[in-house]
Design an enzyme around this catalytic site. Structure first.
Site, PDB file in Angstrom:
ATOM      1  N   ASP A  35       0.828  -1.210   0.000  1.00  0.00           N
ATOM      2  CA  ASP A  35       0.000   0.000   0.000  1.00  0.00           C
ATOM      3  C   ASP A  35       0.864   1.263   0.000  1.00  0.00           C
ATOM      4  O   ASP A  35       2.000   1.252   0.491  1.00  0.00           O
ATOM      5  CB  ASP A  35      -0.912  -0.028   1.238  1.00  0.00           C
ATOM      6  N   ARG A  39      -0.089   7.700  -2.566  1.00  0.00           N
ATOM      7  CA  ARG A  39       0.435   8.793  -1.728  1.00  0.00           C
ATOM      8  C   ARG A  39       1.889   9.082  -2.059  1.00  0.00           C
ATOM      9  O   ARG A  39       2.319  10.231  -2.065  1.00  0.00           O
ATOM     10  CB  ARG A  39       0.266   8.425  -0.242  1.00  0.00           C
ATOM     11  N   ASN A  83     -10.805  -2.867  -5.158  1.00  0.00           N
ATOM     12  CA  ASN A  83     -10.078  -1.948  -6.054  1.00  0.00           C
ATOM     13  C   ASN A  83     -10.755  -1.793  -7.424  1.00  0.00           C
ATOM     14  O   ASN A  83     -10.458  -0.848  -8.161  1.00  0.00           O
ATOM     15  CB  ASN A  83      -8.625  -2.390  -6.257  1.00  0.00           C
TER      16      ASN A  83
HETATM   17  C1  IPE Z   1      -5.220  -2.830  -0.144  1.00  0.00           C
HETATM   18  O1  IPE Z   1      -4.916  -1.485  -0.337  1.00  0.00           O
HETATM   19  C2  IPE Z   1      -5.220  -3.550  -1.460  1.00  0.00           C
HETATM   20  C3  IPE Z   1      -3.915  -3.709  -2.087  1.00  0.00           C
HETATM   21  C4  IPE Z   1      -2.761  -3.369  -1.584  1.00  0.00           C
HETATM   22  C5  IPE Z   1      -3.940  -4.345  -3.368  1.00  0.00           C
HETATM   23  P1  IPE Z   1      -6.059  -0.397  -0.458  1.00  0.00           P
HETATM   24  O2  IPE Z   1      -5.392   0.913  -0.583  1.00  0.00           O
HETATM   25  O3  IPE Z   1      -7.020  -0.744  -1.527  1.00  0.00           O
HETATM   26  O4  IPE Z   1      -6.785  -0.534   0.954  1.00  0.00           O
HETATM   27  P2  IPE Z   1      -7.859   0.417   1.651  1.00  0.00           P
HETATM   28  O5  IPE Z   1      -9.020   0.503   0.724  1.00  0.00           O
HETATM   29  O6  IPE Z   1      -7.227   1.738   1.867  1.00  0.00           O
HETATM   30  O7  IPE Z   1      -8.184  -0.264   2.930  1.00  0.00           O
HETATM   31  C1  IPE Z   2      -1.587   0.259  -3.281  1.00  0.00           C
HETATM   32  O1  IPE Z   2      -1.383   1.605  -3.309  1.00  0.00           O
HETATM   33  C2  IPE Z   2      -1.790  -0.327  -4.641  1.00  0.00           C
HETATM   34  C3  IPE Z   2      -3.124  -0.862  -4.865  1.00  0.00           C
HETATM   35  C4  IPE Z   2      -4.131  -0.792  -4.052  1.00  0.00           C
HETATM   36  C5  IPE Z   2      -3.359  -1.502  -6.131  1.00  0.00           C
HETATM   37  P1  IPE Z   2      -2.592   2.640  -3.286  1.00  0.00           P
HETATM   38  O2  IPE Z   2      -2.956   2.969  -4.689  1.00  0.00           O
HETATM   39  O3  IPE Z   2      -3.709   2.161  -2.440  1.00  0.00           O
HETATM   40  O4  IPE Z   2      -1.891   3.879  -2.604  1.00  0.00           O
HETATM   41  P2  IPE Z   2      -2.537   4.890  -1.574  1.00  0.00           P
HETATM   42  O5  IPE Z   2      -3.037   4.092  -0.413  1.00  0.00           O
HETATM   43  O6  IPE Z   2      -3.627   5.607  -2.292  1.00  0.00           O
HETATM   44  O7  IPE Z   2      -1.406   5.774  -1.203  1.00  0.00           O
HETATM   45 MG    MG Z   3      -4.122   2.375  -0.448  1.00  0.00          MG
END
Ligand code: IPE
Ligand code: IPE
Ligand code: MG
Length: 263
Positions: A35, A39, A83
């Site tokens: 994750d 950001r 997602n």
């Molecule tokens: C969890 O991250 C899913 C993956 C890393 C693929 P998200 O960014 O989607 O999680 P939430 O929605 O903030 O909990």
């Molecule tokens: C994790 O990074 C990747 C996936 C969920 C596919 P994010 O895209 O959730 O990154 P943040 O949480 O918005 O920073």
């Molecule tokens: Mg995320």
């Protein structure tokens, strides 16, 4: 030694015997919620998609480092069932990444003897992504090294519901006695029955939540949350997470004294 040691649960899977499979040195199954890509990008004034590209580089690093360390199973949460609700442009980019990864990295994965596996609702993925994954799975089928599991279009609840459905079908066909159902049998109907319980869960990006990941297999995982955004995660951060894991006392419901006495 406790009967509940997760390193001993799960089904036998014909793995090589040399690789560490769960002594105290290295966790047998490490799972990562990758994750913070968005950001990471936003902080630098970049588009979120740039963060996902940088995340792909971090995947390469973590795979190499985990294999070098002798980890048995590395499960990477790449795309959750939730997602799918992201903007189409972001979903489209994320769906291109598996191809980009395997185009470049499949030879190295094969060379390392890793075996590619997947969990999640593959039928929801675009056909080209499915083809790429099927090809990677086939070409690494005989790999006896680290099992590299991609969780794609994956949700922990959906996996449990799918397992229940498989069991109900067996019951319908007269192949299942409800009184015989136990945890081991249930686990054998999950997406990847030979996936053992998670020993160490790493979540990058400073969020203290599970986000519907591996709900069944995380039952007794040690959890390491780091401020590091996933694109900045590498070998050093993985080693730090493992050091944190070593500092834990895994009690599995027993008292600390029982664990230390080894009863
Ligand atoms: C969890 O991250 C899913 C993956 C890393 C693929 P998200 O960014 O989607 O999680 P939430 O929605 O903030 O909990
Ligand atoms: C994790 O990074 C990747 C996936 C969920 C596919 P994010 O895209 O959730 O990154 P943040 O949480 O918005 O920073
Ligand atoms: Mg995320």
């Amino acid at each position: 030694m406790s009967e509940l040691r997760p390193t001993e649960t799960g089904l036998k899977s014909g793995l090589d015997r040399d690789r560490n499979r769960g002594d105290d040195a290295i966790p047998r199954h490490v799972a990562v919620i990758m994750d913070g890509n968005g950001r990471w990008a936003e902080r630098q004034g970049l588009a979120r998609t740039e963060g996902h590209r940088a995340g792909l580089e971090a995947v390469r690093k973590i795979v190499r480092a985990a294999d070098d360390l002798g980890i048995g199973f590395l499960t990477l949460f790449a795309f959750s069932s939730e997602n799918w609700n992201r903007p189409k442009q972001e979903v489209d980019l994320l769906m291109r990444l598996p191809e980009e990864f395997f185009e470049l990295d499949l030879p190295e994965v094969i060379e390392r003897g890793c075996r590619i596996r997947t969990i999640g609702r593959m039928e929801r993925l675009p056909p080209n992504v499915r083809r790429t994954l099927e090809n990677a799975k086939q070409r690494t089928e005989s790999g006896t090294g680290m099992q590299l599991v991609f969780a794609l279009s994956y949700g922990g609840r959906a996996e449990i519901v799918d397992a229940a459905r498989r069991l109900l079908r067996e019951h319908e066909q007269g192949q299942l006695d409800p009184d015989g159902l136990d945890e081991k049998m249930f686990a054998a109907h999950l997406d990847l029955p030979e996936l053992p319980d998670v020993d160490l869960l790493i979540r990058t990006g400073r969020e203290w939540r599970i986000s519907n990941f591996l709900l069944w297999q995380l039952a007794y995982a040690e959890i390491h949350v780091t401020d590091c955004m996933f694109p900045d995660f590498g070998r050093e951060e993985l080693e730090a997470a493992i050091a944190d894991f070593h500092a834990r006392e895994r009690r599995f419901g027993q008292t600390g004294a029982q664990v230390r006495e080894g009863s």
